[in-house]
Design a protein around this motif. Structure first.
Motif, mmCIF file in Angstrom:
data_model
loop_
_atom_site.group_PDB
_atom_site.id
_atom_site.type_symbol
_atom_site.label_atom_id
_atom_site.label_comp_id
_atom_site.label_asym_id
_atom_site.label_seq_id
_atom_site.Cartn_x
_atom_site.Cartn_y
_atom_site.Cartn_z
ATOM 1 N N GLU A 118 46.930 -8.288 -58.562
ATOM 2 C CA GLU A 118 46.339 -9.386 -59.327
ATOM 3 C C GLU A 118 45.609 -10.378 -58.416
ATOM 4 O O GLU A 118 44.564 -10.923 -58.789
ATOM 5 C CB GLU A 118 47.411 -10.112 -60.152
ATOM 6 C CG GLU A 118 48.105 -9.256 -61.204
ATOM 7 C CD GLU A 118 47.174 -8.667 -62.254
ATOM 8 O OE1 GLU A 118 46.009 -9.057 -62.341
ATOM 9 O OE2 GLU A 118 47.626 -7.775 -62.996
ATOM 10 N N GLU A 174 42.324 -8.943 -57.751
ATOM 11 C CA GLU A 174 41.444 -9.114 -58.911
ATOM 12 C C GLU A 174 40.964 -10.565 -59.019
ATOM 13 O O GLU A 174 39.808 -10.815 -59.388
ATOM 14 C CB GLU A 174 42.173 -8.689 -60.186
ATOM 15 C CG GLU A 174 42.405 -7.193 -60.259
ATOM 16 C CD GLU A 174 43.270 -6.757 -61.432
ATOM 17 O OE1 GLU A 174 43.552 -5.554 -61.528
ATOM 18 O OE2 GLU A 174 43.677 -7.623 -62.248
ATOM 19 N N GLU A 224 42.459 -13.982 -64.588
ATOM 20 C CA GLU A 224 43.088 -13.523 -63.337
ATOM 21 C C GLU A 224 44.020 -14.594 -62.765
ATOM 22 O O GLU A 224 45.065 -14.264 -62.186
ATOM 23 C CB GLU A 224 42.027 -13.095 -62.324
ATOM 24 C CG GLU A 224 41.186 -11.911 -62.769
ATOM 25 C CD GLU A 224 41.981 -10.682 -63.168
ATOM 26 O OE1 GLU A 224 43.138 -10.539 -62.761
ATOM 27 O OE2 GLU A 224 41.442 -9.856 -63.928
ATOM 28 N N ASP A 284 47.109 -14.102 -64.644
ATOM 29 C CA ASP A 284 47.846 -12.923 -64.163
ATOM 30 C C ASP A 284 48.650 -13.251 -62.904
ATOM 31 O O ASP A 284 49.817 -12.864 -62.778
ATOM 32 C CB ASP A 284 46.891 -11.760 -63.870
ATOM 33 C CG ASP A 284 46.304 -11.150 -65.133
ATOM 34 O OD1 ASP A 284 46.816 -11.434 -66.227
ATOM 35 O OD2 ASP A 284 45.326 -10.388 -64.997
HETATM 36 MG MG LIG Z 1 44.400 -8.980 -63.615
#
Ligand SMILES: [Mg+2]
Length: 95
Positions: free
Chosen positions: A19, A22, A54, A57
């Protein structure tokens, strides 16, 4: 049952790393969309929304890591120290 109990701490670390990667990509994409020097078909609005997703996340992974109060205190203290250092480097704070 907690997620960490189901898949284990190491898998949460793996998810956090994924994550965080990302999040990095989303920040770069938003910058590219905003600058317009190297055009991308993604609008600034969509790139910003992706960045927020993101961030969510990564924040979720922090929550699942089940950090202790001491660890949260350390994070808060460190973030404040680094914030002051950053401002000092920029000449915003003269301390
Ligand atoms: Mg993500």
């Amino acid at each position: 049952m907690k997620i960490v109990d189901k898949i284990g701490f190491d898998e949460i670390l793996l998810q956090l790393a994924e994550e965080a990667s990302e999040l990095s990509q989303a920040a770069l994409k938003l910058r590219r969309a905003r600058m317009g020097i190297n055009p991308t078909p993604i609008t600034c609005e969509k790139a910003n929304l992706h960045l927020l997703e993101e961030i969510a996340d990564v924040t979720l992974c922090f929550g699942i890591l089940n950090l202790s109060d001491t660890e949260f205190d350390y994070i808060e203290h460190t973030a404040k120290k680094k914030y002051r250092r950053w401002k000092k480097r920029l000449g915003i704070d003269k301390e």
